[in-house]
Scaffold this motif. Structure first.
Motif, PDB file in Angstrom:
ATOM      1  N   GLY A  62     -10.498   1.918  -3.149  1.00  0.00           N
ATOM      2  CA  GLY A  62      -9.884   2.776  -4.156  1.00  0.00           C
ATOM      3  C   GLY A  62      -8.418   3.073  -3.918  1.00  0.00           C
ATOM      4  O   GLY A  62      -7.741   3.631  -4.790  1.00  0.00           O
ATOM      5  N   THR A  63      -7.881   2.666  -2.747  1.00  0.00           N
ATOM      6  CA  THR A  63      -6.458   2.881  -2.472  1.00  0.00           C
ATOM      7  C   THR A  63      -5.611   2.047  -3.430  1.00  0.00           C
ATOM      8  O   THR A  63      -5.893   0.862  -3.639  1.00  0.00           O
ATOM      9  CB  THR A  63      -6.123   2.477  -1.023  1.00  0.00           C
ATOM     10  OG1 THR A  63      -6.913   3.249  -0.117  1.00  0.00           O
ATOM     11  CG2 THR A  63      -4.644   2.686  -0.722  1.00  0.00           C
ATOM     12  N   PRO A  64      -4.576   2.635  -4.035  1.00  0.00           N
ATOM     13  CA  PRO A  64      -3.722   1.858  -4.943  1.00  0.00           C
ATOM     14  C   PRO A  64      -3.059   0.682  -4.221  1.00  0.00           C
ATOM     15  O   PRO A  64      -2.633   0.800  -3.070  1.00  0.00           O
ATOM     16  CB  PRO A  64      -2.677   2.875  -5.414  1.00  0.00           C
ATOM     17  CG  PRO A  64      -3.330   4.204  -5.219  1.00  0.00           C
ATOM     18  CD  PRO A  64      -4.189   4.057  -3.989  1.00  0.00           C
ATOM     19  N   VAL A  65      -2.985  -0.448  -4.908  1.00  0.00           N
ATOM     20  CA  VAL A  65      -2.299  -1.636  -4.409  1.00  0.00           C
ATOM     21  C   VAL A  65      -1.012  -1.794  -5.214  1.00  0.00           C
ATOM     22  O   VAL A  65      -1.043  -1.795  -6.448  1.00  0.00           O
ATOM     23  CB  VAL A  65      -3.179  -2.891  -4.544  1.00  0.00           C
ATOM     24  CG1 VAL A  65      -2.406  -4.141  -4.176  1.00  0.00           C
ATOM     25  CG2 VAL A  65      -4.427  -2.747  -3.673  1.00  0.00           C
ATOM     26  N   ILE A  77       1.604  -0.194  -9.767  1.00  0.00           N
ATOM     27  CA  ILE A  77       0.215  -0.336  -9.348  1.00  0.00           C
ATOM     28  C   ILE A  77      -0.393  -1.591  -9.970  1.00  0.00           C
ATOM     29  O   ILE A  77      -0.359  -1.774 -11.187  1.00  0.00           O
ATOM     30  CB  ILE A  77      -0.610   0.907  -9.726  1.00  0.00           C
ATOM     31  CG1 ILE A  77      -0.086   2.137  -8.971  1.00  0.00           C
ATOM     32  CG2 ILE A  77      -2.091   0.688  -9.419  1.00  0.00           C
ATOM     33  CD1 ILE A  77      -0.805   3.426  -9.336  1.00  0.00           C
ATOM     34  N   GLU A 132      -5.453  -3.604 -12.566  1.00  0.00           N
ATOM     35  CA  GLU A 132      -4.797  -2.737 -13.550  1.00  0.00           C
ATOM     36  C   GLU A 132      -3.712  -3.446 -14.352  1.00  0.00           C
ATOM     37  O   GLU A 132      -2.964  -2.803 -15.081  1.00  0.00           O
ATOM     38  CB  GLU A 132      -4.190  -1.521 -12.844  1.00  0.00           C
ATOM     39  CG  GLU A 132      -5.166  -0.716 -11.997  1.00  0.00           C
ATOM     40  CD  GLU A 132      -6.217  -0.008 -12.833  1.00  0.00           C
ATOM     41  OE1 GLU A 132      -6.025   0.102 -14.067  1.00  0.00           O
ATOM     42  OE2 GLU A 132      -7.244   0.422 -12.260  1.00  0.00           O
ATOM     43  N   LEU A 166       0.849  -1.187   0.000  1.00  0.00           N
ATOM     44  CA  LEU A 166       0.000   0.000   0.000  1.00  0.00           C
ATOM     45  C   LEU A 166       0.887   1.240   0.000  1.00  0.00           C
ATOM     46  O   LEU A 166       2.075   1.167   0.355  1.00  0.00           O
ATOM     47  CB  LEU A 166      -0.917  -0.004   1.226  1.00  0.00           C
ATOM     48  CG  LEU A 166      -1.956  -1.133   1.289  1.00  0.00           C
ATOM     49  CD1 LEU A 166      -2.591  -1.197   2.673  1.00  0.00           C
ATOM     50  CD2 LEU A 166      -3.011  -0.970   0.209  1.00  0.00           C
ATOM     51  N   THR A 206      -6.682  -1.647  -7.185  1.00  0.00           N
ATOM     52  CA  THR A 206      -7.129  -0.804  -6.071  1.00  0.00           C
ATOM     53  C   THR A 206      -7.858  -1.662  -5.046  1.00  0.00           C
ATOM     54  O   THR A 206      -8.422  -2.716  -5.358  1.00  0.00           O
ATOM     55  CB  THR A 206      -8.065   0.313  -6.554  1.00  0.00           C
ATOM     56  OG1 THR A 206      -9.193  -0.282  -7.219  1.00  0.00           O
ATOM     57  CG2 THR A 206      -7.340   1.250  -7.511  1.00  0.00           C
ATOM     58  N   LEU A 258      -9.765  -7.064  -4.419  1.00  0.00           N
ATOM     59  CA  LEU A 258      -9.558  -5.803  -5.131  1.00  0.00           C
ATOM     60  C   LEU A 258     -10.867  -5.280  -5.729  1.00  0.00           C
ATOM     61  O   LEU A 258     -11.801  -6.037  -6.011  1.00  0.00           O
ATOM     62  CB  LEU A 258      -8.525  -5.993  -6.241  1.00  0.00           C
ATOM     63  CG  LEU A 258      -7.139  -6.499  -5.815  1.00  0.00           C
ATOM     64  CD1 LEU A 258      -6.215  -6.568  -7.019  1.00  0.00           C
ATOM     65  CD2 LEU A 258      -6.544  -5.638  -4.720  1.00  0.00           C
ATOM     66  N   ASP A 259     -10.889  -3.970  -5.939  1.00  0.00           N
ATOM     67  CA  ASP A 259     -12.003  -3.326  -6.617  1.00  0.00           C
ATOM     68  C   ASP A 259     -11.745  -3.268  -8.121  1.00  0.00           C
ATOM     69  O   ASP A 259     -12.606  -3.603  -8.929  1.00  0.00           O
ATOM     70  CB  ASP A 259     -12.221  -1.923  -6.050  1.00  0.00           C
ATOM     71  CG  ASP A 259     -13.405  -1.215  -6.693  1.00  0.00           C
ATOM     72  OD1 ASP A 259     -14.501  -1.797  -6.690  1.00  0.00           O
ATOM     73  OD2 ASP A 259     -13.222  -0.094  -7.204  1.00  0.00           O
ATOM     74  N   GLN A 260     -10.531  -2.841  -8.478  1.00  0.00           N
ATOM     75  CA  GLN A 260     -10.117  -2.769  -9.879  1.00  0.00           C
ATOM     76  C   GLN A 260      -8.787  -3.487 -10.042  1.00  0.00           C
ATOM     77  O   GLN A 260      -7.941  -3.467  -9.155  1.00  0.00           O
ATOM     78  CB  GLN A 260      -9.978  -1.313 -10.341  1.00  0.00           C
ATOM     79  CG  GLN A 260     -11.263  -0.500 -10.279  1.00  0.00           C
ATOM     80  CD  GLN A 260     -12.298  -0.960 -11.294  1.00  0.00           C
ATOM     81  OE1 GLN A 260     -11.937  -1.481 -12.358  1.00  0.00           O
ATOM     82  NE2 GLN A 260     -13.568  -0.777 -10.976  1.00  0.00           N
TER      83      GLN A 260
END
Length: 293
Positions: free
Chosen positions: A196-199, A251, A239, A162, A254, A235-237
């Motif tokens: 929404g926090t970048p992973v 990244i 990438e 994170l 998220t 995860l939400d998204q």
């Protein structure tokens, strides 16, 4: 999240090896400035390596028998022996007993490395000359493997998943699952983060999986060198794509709430696994980076 523990391989230290102490020795401020340290502690193993020049007709097994060692110890201490052929006249180093050499990664303490290898701190402290800030350690009783040492990822996985260190909702191992209301084996760490926090990737590697997986929800799996793997779940998204190479800090997606999280509070489920004969086996991520409790 419930995962069946396939098994974790531990490489223990031989407790009575070479008459080692059972009780921890007091920590010395400096080996160079404390005469009592020299009186109590032996010369570090890595300063007592013998030299052996290969002769025609010698084999790995015959040399190991000559020094009362196992072949794996010689292979680990001498990478040149892993190449074929090795010509007569080649010089190799011989430790006084079985074990491996491990370099201390930048920013890590020797205690962290010892814990990661499941070795005894008192034994390691003594055989390495009671050094408080060594750059390398000899770990007695730990067997070298062609797949790499048990915990090479201390140097491979130097990042954090994170953007900022955060609190840990659930740790690794047998934990009370607040959703199920019973103790289950938890195969990673749940790190608190808002949706929404970048992973971020904790190290360089290649994407092995990016998609939906039962329990995990939206999941990214990264394969790293030396048989290490990291997993980023709920995860939400996403990438990244399968086959894509990633670097430290890239990244991956998220934070979300997909799958079957262990709590209703958003978090990242993070795992470290290693490749073994049993498959990808989960191991404790805590020795790799510090997390807030």
């Amino acid at each position: 999240m419930r995962f069946k523990r396939l098994g974790i391989l531990f490489f223990g230290v031989i407790g009575n090896l070479m008459g080692m102490l059972v009780a921890p020795l007091p920590m010395m401020k400096s080996q160079d400035t404390q005469p009592e340290a020299q009186a109590v502690c032996p010369t570090p193993v890595l300063s007592r390596l013998k030299r052996h020049r290969l002769e025609a007709g010698e084999t790995l097994e015959s040399i190991a028998r000559q020094y009362n060692l196992i072949p794996a110890t010689l292979l680990g201490m001498n990478p040149i022996l892993q190449q074929q052929p090795v010509t007569p006249g080649t010089e190799i180093v011989i430790p006084p007993y079985n074990g491996i050499q491990v370099n201390i990664p930048p920013g890590r303490s020797w205690q962290e490395v010892v814990k990661a290898y499941n070795a005894r701190p008192d034994v390691v402290f003594e055989v390495n000359g009671c050094q408080t800030q060594p750059t390398a350690l000899f770990l007695p009783g730990v067997n070298w493997s062609p797949k790499g040492p048990p915990i090479p990822a201390l140097s491979l996985l130097s990042g954090y998943p994170l953007p900022q260190p955060t609190t840990m909702q659930m740790g690794y191992g047998w934990q009370l699952n607040p959703v199920l209301g019973r103790v289950v084996f938890h195969s990673g760490l749940d790190l608190t983060a808002t949706v929404g926090t970048p992973v971020l990737s904790v190290g360089a590697g290649k994407i092995a999986f990016a998609g939906e997986r039962e329990g995990y929800g939206k999941l990214v799996v990264v394969n790293h060198s030396s048989g290490k793997q990291t997993r980023y779940a709920h995860l939400d998204q996403i990438e990244v794509k399968v086959g894509q190479s990633v670097n430290l800090g890239d990244i991956l997606g998220t934070v979300g709430t997909t799958g079957q999280p262990d709590s209703h509070e958003p978090h990242l489920h993070f795992e470290i696994r290693y490749n073994s004969d049993l498959g990808w086996v989960a191991e404790d991520p805590n020795p790799y980076f510090k997390v807030k409790q």
